[in-house]
Design an enzyme around this catalytic site. Structure first.
Site, PDB file in Angstrom:
ATOM      1  N   THR A 123      40.367  38.864  34.088  1.00 54.73           N
ATOM      2  CA  THR A 123      40.602  39.501  35.389  1.00 54.73           C
ATOM      3  C   THR A 123      42.069  39.828  35.627  1.00 54.73           C
ATOM      4  OG1 THR A 123      40.776  37.371  36.566  1.00 54.73           O
ATOM      5  CG2 THR A 123      38.585  38.352  36.359  1.00 54.73           C
ATOM      6  N   LEU A 141      42.523  41.745  40.165  1.00 58.60           N
ATOM      7  CA  LEU A 141      41.267  41.887  40.897  1.00 58.60           C
ATOM      8  C   LEU A 141      40.201  41.086  40.152  1.00 58.60           C
ATOM      9  CD1 LEU A 141      40.137  43.437  43.371  1.00 58.60           C
ATOM     10  CD2 LEU A 141      39.343  45.174  41.770  1.00 58.60           C
ATOM     11  N   HIS A 142      39.738  39.995  40.764  1.00 54.52           N
ATOM     12  CA  HIS A 142      38.885  39.047  40.056  1.00 54.52           C
ATOM     13  C   HIS A 142      37.386  39.349  40.217  1.00 54.52           C
ATOM     14  CE1 HIS A 142      42.499  36.693  39.417  1.00 54.52           C
ATOM     15  NE2 HIS A 142      42.702  36.636  40.713  1.00 54.52           N
ATOM     16  N   ASP A 143      36.860  39.096  41.401  1.00 59.67           N
ATOM     17  CA  ASP A 143      35.402  39.066  41.590  1.00 59.67           C
ATOM     18  C   ASP A 143      34.685  40.387  41.309  1.00 59.67           C
ATOM     19  OD1 ASP A 143      35.600  36.401  42.220  1.00 59.67           O
ATOM     20  OD2 ASP A 143      35.608  36.730  44.383  1.00 59.67           O
ATOM     21  N   CYS A 191      34.995  42.241  38.967  1.00 60.90           N
ATOM     22  CA  CYS A 191      34.718  42.319  37.526  1.00 60.90           C
ATOM     23  C   CYS A 191      33.310  41.830  37.208  1.00 60.90           C
ATOM     24  CB  CYS A 191      35.746  41.498  36.744  1.00 60.90           C
ATOM     25  SG  CYS A 191      37.409  42.217  36.735  1.00 60.90           S
TER      26      CYS A 191
END
Length: 311
Positions: free
Chosen positions: A194, A240-242, A244
């Site tokens: 991420t 930007l994590h979630d 993904c």
């Protein structure tokens, strides 16, 4: 093809909100059965309200939302208002939600869905794994109804809340251990992947240029979100994590990884919450997850911008 049955377990949170919007913008691919919330980025009352706000923003009041566990299994709650703001959705002016919260507890909803479904369900986990762990403890038979679990959490390298641990795993490492040890079809998308997906000024402008309430809200939240990570970790732009997780379910070709053996550190003060990954599993110690290592960041942001433009 039949849309994939999907449940999102989350702790909104800015990046959770963007992930939810991406799922809501993809009705041909997802049959979103419900959203369950857990304490994490902010306390449970806010995560439940924020999920409702995001569905209202997307004009999807039909998606049921269930509040789950208000604290980790064994530890006191750690939250992340410094990253997401006091409300969890800093940067967007969203009205109070009018869609009611479901009366059923998130764990009861998960048990019901996974034990009665005619088609296996995908579970996207975007926060601490408390809800799923409690569900597995109460009813191990849910495994028969799970197609796959794709989780945002963990790291092969350093953490983002301690030198050793990523936030979602650190908040409830004991729950993460329950999940990782459960033998589920599991995919981990952690910080190593991420952190490759950065919200550059150009990508932020593309969202703003959508000119819609969703585009403006997404850009507003992302403009605030992650600035501390940039300063703390020396990144070029906020990661930007979630989203993904949802992008992986939509476009797995944008990701690559390999089978590994995961374990979660639950003892000690320095490394609690660390994801320990053995990249060379054996017959005696087999792989228990696919771990994503590389991503096509440009492809992910192009997908995100295109889909949010439909809301």
């Amino acid at each position: 093809m039949r849309p994939r049955p999907l449940i999102i377990d989350c702790d909104p949170g800015v990046d959770d909100a963007i992930a939810i919007l991406l799922a809501l913008a993809s009705p041909a691919e997802f049959d979103l059965l419900g959203i369950t919330t857990v304490a994490g980025n902010v306390p449970l009352a806010l995560t439940a309200a924020n999920a409702r706000r995001i569905c209202q923003l997307a004009q999807r009041p039909d998606v049921p939302i269930y509040a789950g566990c208000p604290r980790p299994l064994l530890r006191s709650l750690t939250t992340a208002e410094d990253i997401h703001g006091a409300t969890g959705l800093q940067g967007a002016e969203l009205p109070e939600p009018t869609t009611p919260l479901q009366a059923q507890h998130a764990v009861a909803f998960l048990i019901e869905q996974f034990t009665t479904t005619p088609h296996p369900i995908t579970l996207a986990t975007l926060g601490p794994l408390t809800n799923l762990a409690v569900t597995l403890i109460q009813c191990p038979a849910i495994a028969q109804g799970i197609d796959q679990v794709v989780m945002m959490g963990g790291a092969l390298g350093g953490g983002n809340v301690t030198p050793a641990a990523e936030f979602n795993i650190y908040v409830d490492p004991h729950a993460a251990k329950v999940v990782v040890d459960a033998g589920l079809p599991l995919t981990m998308i952690g910080l190593d992947a991420t952190h490759q997906v950065m919200t550059t000024p150009e990508r932020l402008t593309a969202l703003e240029n959508l000119g819609t309430p969703v585009g403006k809200a997404a850009a507003g939240m992302l403009r605030y979100y992650g600035q501390l990570d940039v300063e703390r970790h020396g990144l070029a732009a906020p990661p930007l994590h979630d989203p993904c997780i949802i992008a992986y379910l939509l476009r797995p070709d944008l990701f690559s990884g390999r089978p590994m053996r995961l374990a979660i550190e639950t003892e000690g003060s320095l490394c609690i919450g660390r994801t320990v990954a053995n990249a060379y599993p054996t017959a005696a110690v087999p792989a228990n997850a696919t771990v994503i290592q590389t991503v096509d960041a440009e492809g992910i942001y192009a997908l995100l911008t295109e889909r949010l433009g439909k809301l």
